[in-house]
Design an enzyme around this catalytic site. Structure first.
Site, PDB file in Angstrom:
ATOM      1  N   TYR A  37       0.809  -1.281  -0.059  1.00 24.50           N
ATOM      2  CA  TYR A  37      -0.118  -0.005   0.178  1.00 24.50           C
ATOM      3  C   TYR A  37       0.814   1.098  -0.050  1.00 24.50           C
ATOM      4  O   TYR A  37       1.882   1.596   0.714  1.00 24.50           O
ATOM      5  CB  TYR A  37      -0.779  -0.074   1.198  1.00 24.50           C
ATOM      6  N   ARG A 223      -5.473   7.635  -8.609  1.00 24.16           N
ATOM      7  CA  ARG A 223      -4.561   6.630  -7.997  1.00 24.16           C
ATOM      8  C   ARG A 223      -5.072   5.433  -8.739  1.00 24.16           C
ATOM      9  O   ARG A 223      -6.439   5.229  -9.143  1.00 24.16           O
ATOM     10  CB  ARG A 223      -4.469   6.416  -6.581  1.00 24.16           C
ATOM     11  N   GLU A 265      -8.170  -0.821 -11.165  1.00 26.04           N
ATOM     12  CA  GLU A 265      -9.336   0.338 -10.945  1.00 26.04           C
ATOM     13  C   GLU A 265      -8.515   1.791 -11.032  1.00 26.04           C
ATOM     14  O   GLU A 265      -7.580   1.924 -10.135  1.00 26.04           O
ATOM     15  CB  GLU A 265      -9.970   0.300  -9.355  1.00 26.04           C
ATOM     16  N   TYR A 316      -7.707 -10.936   1.526  1.00 21.82           N
ATOM     17  CA  TYR A 316      -8.362  -9.897   1.392  1.00 21.82           C
ATOM     18  C   TYR A 316      -8.811  -9.439   0.062  1.00 21.82           C
ATOM     19  O   TYR A 316     -10.032  -9.331  -0.345  1.00 21.82           O
ATOM     20  CB  TYR A 316      -7.757  -8.459   2.041  1.00 21.82           C
TER      21      TYR A 316
END
Lengths: 346, 319
Positions: A37, A223, A265, A316
């Site tokens: 991340y 992003r 995305e 996840y």
């Protein structure tokens, strides 16, 4: 620029695929050989022709098919599009933003003519030619947000800004990676991000919220996020889990290249002028592993990222069951050579 | 990084009272300006001799009117010079550059009713809000407190435009705004927006809290114009440069003038955008913002250069 729209499906026979040009313009999200991340935010500015940044609201060869798939989802479940009463003004903001961007980016396909408050909107790929009064919802067949987001690829969340937080008070969500607008509607930024592992401890959301609250008008940002999906299904929602969850067991060494898709995305953030809300378009791009490996740099890097992904992120993102099969498949395309920096093909 | 600024031409200047002028700004190249929301402001760039100032002014036109922006400027002769520059140097035809609108005093669209309280020049953002409520058919009341009718800029046109929704309170006529009784009679679900002198804003908030209004229903314009002060110097750790800050200049303006810009938004100590790390401080940071917590001020590691200043031997910033 004239686009040839593909006839394809995102359900049942799943005959979605990318053209050779579509593969080259795919937004590969990894700029290095491992993933963690980061608040990887940059200004959303136009980029080179032949990339998804050619226009700030991207239209591609999947446009018509995606809009047909959205209509099918909404017919089954109208709650995929919701707007709380105080969000109508933001809906008009979004309608203006999308119409302006589409008409400017793709004049062969879209046209907007304004005469004061009286607007004429022509959408040739979908066969729409409507005249309406800006600000008067009764002159459109749907509310302004639903009207325009039935004509734009990607999901759209509209966030109200108040009390030092952002609230998910409107949205059109039919191409989502396993989350539900109906569940999250009315939640604030910290509440709807609560399930994400690791990032809270890293302070990612505190920093991201602070950044978003100060997002300036005329200064959109973007992003990437990513996951992987079995079958090219846009609507992987909690509501329809029984329809797609079991597909995770269908991956084999023989079909992995066709069945497993990298799902990227492109998230952008725009301050809406009249409402002071923020719109958060989440544009989903799919690519089959067998398409992705035609770009050697991406094949090597995808193998390394997926092989070394931390176990909690594997869980996840819902990759646990079939990840070893995909890593084995990709390993055949990874000769161990160094990869160049950045996301673009060599 | 900031969005590019917008070139505008001053199309109209009107003296509204002896102290207040109204300016209309239109896009230099024709076309439309960006739409905005009630409560928004713009930063106006002024090249005042060697100084480049950027002052924030609330937009007071109709948010539906994208052919031009309207601002109202009260002259402050003891200020840093921005309002004086606008009053003395800006005339019809003057070209200016402005930033995109930003809103740090936003409307809560969920309110059942909006109660607007203005003191003096604090009226400006509330005019745009009133325009927005009138357009969208949302219930509102506007209360305007001033010393006398001569001091109440725009009051006549507001009465004409919004009729019974507008109430004036002139202390010289013995009709001081009575916050407590006004708030006591409001229906549940009312939101309060107050802009004016600190004393008015504090009194309105205290009355509302005493009546049990939820904090989420209370809104005030937070940013304050940066104050004048004594000159001082800062050292930039990364470049090793020294930047002098003049008496009429904010630290932010001095950094911009020196080619070491810091991202900014409100330029009034409210938004936190220009937060800058302090690496060494031999002296006293004169914090004037509403953003840093008491603990952050105590720690001494951060400063908001848009409004805060420094007194002492040396200050080193992480720039």
């Amino acid at each position: 620029m004239t686009i040839t729209f593909r006839r394809e499906t995102f359900r049942d026979d799943y005959n979605f695929s990318n053209s050779a040009v579509g593969i080259r313009r795919f937004p590969f999200p990894f700029d290095r050989d491992h993933y963690m991340y980061a608040v990887n935010i940059e200004p959303h500015v136009k980029g080179h022709p032949g990339t998804i940044y050619e226009s700030l609201i991207d239209v591609d060869e999947h446009y018509v098919a995606e809009m047909q798939d959205r209509a099918l989802v909404l017919a089954e479940d109208p709650l995929r599009s919701q707007s709380l009463p105080h969000m109508e003004l933001a809906g008009w903001d979004l309608l203006e933003l999308l119409m302006e961007q589409l008409a400017a980016g793709y004049p062969a396909h879209f046209e907007l003519r304004r005469s004061g408050k009286r607007w004429r909107w022509v959408n040739r790929p979908l066969g729409i030619d409507d005249t309406f009064v800006f600000g008067a919802a009764s002159t459109l067949p749907y509310g302004p947000m639903e009207y325009i987001t039935r004509q734009a690829q990607g999901d759209f969340c509209i966030l109200d800004q108040r009390d030092g937080n952002l609230w998910m008070d409107a949205g059109m969500v039919t191409t989502q990676a396993d989350w539900s607008l109906d569940f999250d509607l009315g939640m604030n930024f910290m509440e709807w991000h609560a399930p994400v592992p690791r990032a809270h401890e890293m302070g990612v959301f505190d920093r991201a919220l602070k950044f978003m609250l100060n997002l300036g008008q005329g200064q959109p940002m973007r992003r990437f996020n990513w996951t992987m999906t079995v079958n090219p299904r846009l609507d992987t929602s909690p509501e329809t889990y029984p329809k797609w969850g079991p597909d995770r067991r269908s991956v084999t060494a023989d079909n992995v290249g066709d069945k497993v898709h990298l799902r990227v995305e492109l998230q952008s953030f725009w301050r809406l002028p009249r409402s002071n809300a923020i719109v958060f378009p989440i544009r989903c791009y799919l690519i089959k592993l067998e398409e992705l490996v035609t770009v050697p740099k991406w094949a090597r890097r995808m193998h390394r990222v997926l092989r070394d992904l931390p176990p909690d992120l594997v869980d996840y993102k819902g990759l646990t069951r079939w990840r070893p099969i995909a890593v084995d498949y990709l390993a055949a395309f990874d000769d161990g050579a160094a990869t160049s920096p950045g996301i673009w093909p060599d | 990084m900031s969005a590019p600024s917008i070139a505008v031409r001053v199309s109209e200047v009107a003296a509204v009272t002896p102290l207040v002028k109204r300016f209309r700004l239109e896009p230099e190249s024709g076309g439309r300006l960006p739409a905005f929301s009630g409560g928004a402001h713009i930063a106006v760039e002024m090249q005042d001799g060697a100084h480049r100032r950027r002052n924030a002014f609330s937009l007071m036109g109709s948010p539906s009117d994208t052919t031009g922006y309207v601002i109202g400027v009260r002259r402050h002769d003891n200020g840093r010079g921005g309002s004086r520059y606008m009053h003395e140097r800006v005339t019809p035809g003057t070209m200016l550059r402005i930033a995109h609108p930003a809103n740090l005093f936003p409307i809560d669209g969920r309110a059942r009713k909006h109660l607007l309280l203005a003191g003096g020049i604090g009226i400006t953002p509330l005019v745009a809000m009133a325009e927005q409520f009138a357009r969208d058919g949302q219930p509102f009341e506007l209360h305007y407190a001033a010393r006398s009718p001569e001091h109440a800029a725009f009051a006549d046109e507001l009465l004409e435009r919004f009729g019974p929704a507008v109430h004036t309170h002139f202390s010289a006529q013995g009709r001081r705004l009575a916050c407590a009784s006004l708030l006591a009679e409001q229906p549940l679900g009312t939101h309060l927006y107050v802009c004016g002198p600190e004393t008015l804003m504090d009194e309105a908030f205290a009355s509302a809290r005493a009546l049990g209004w939820p904090e989420q229903s209370l809104h005030r314009e937070r940013f304050a114009a940066p104050a004048r002060g004594l000159p001082f110097a800062v050292r930039l750790a990364r470049s090793g440069r020294r930047v002098d800050v003049g008496a009429d200049q904010s630290m932010l303006e001095a950094l911009e003038a020196a080619g070491a810009p810091v991202a900014s938004l409100c330029r009034g100590g409210a938004c936190g955008q220009c937060e800058t790390r302090v690496l060494a401080c031999d002296g006293t940071l004169l914090h004037a913002d509403h953003y840093l917590s008491a603990a952050e001020r105590g720690a001494g590691g951060k400063v908001m250069p848009c409004v805060s200043r420094f007194a002492g031997r040396s200050l080193t910033l992480d720039l």
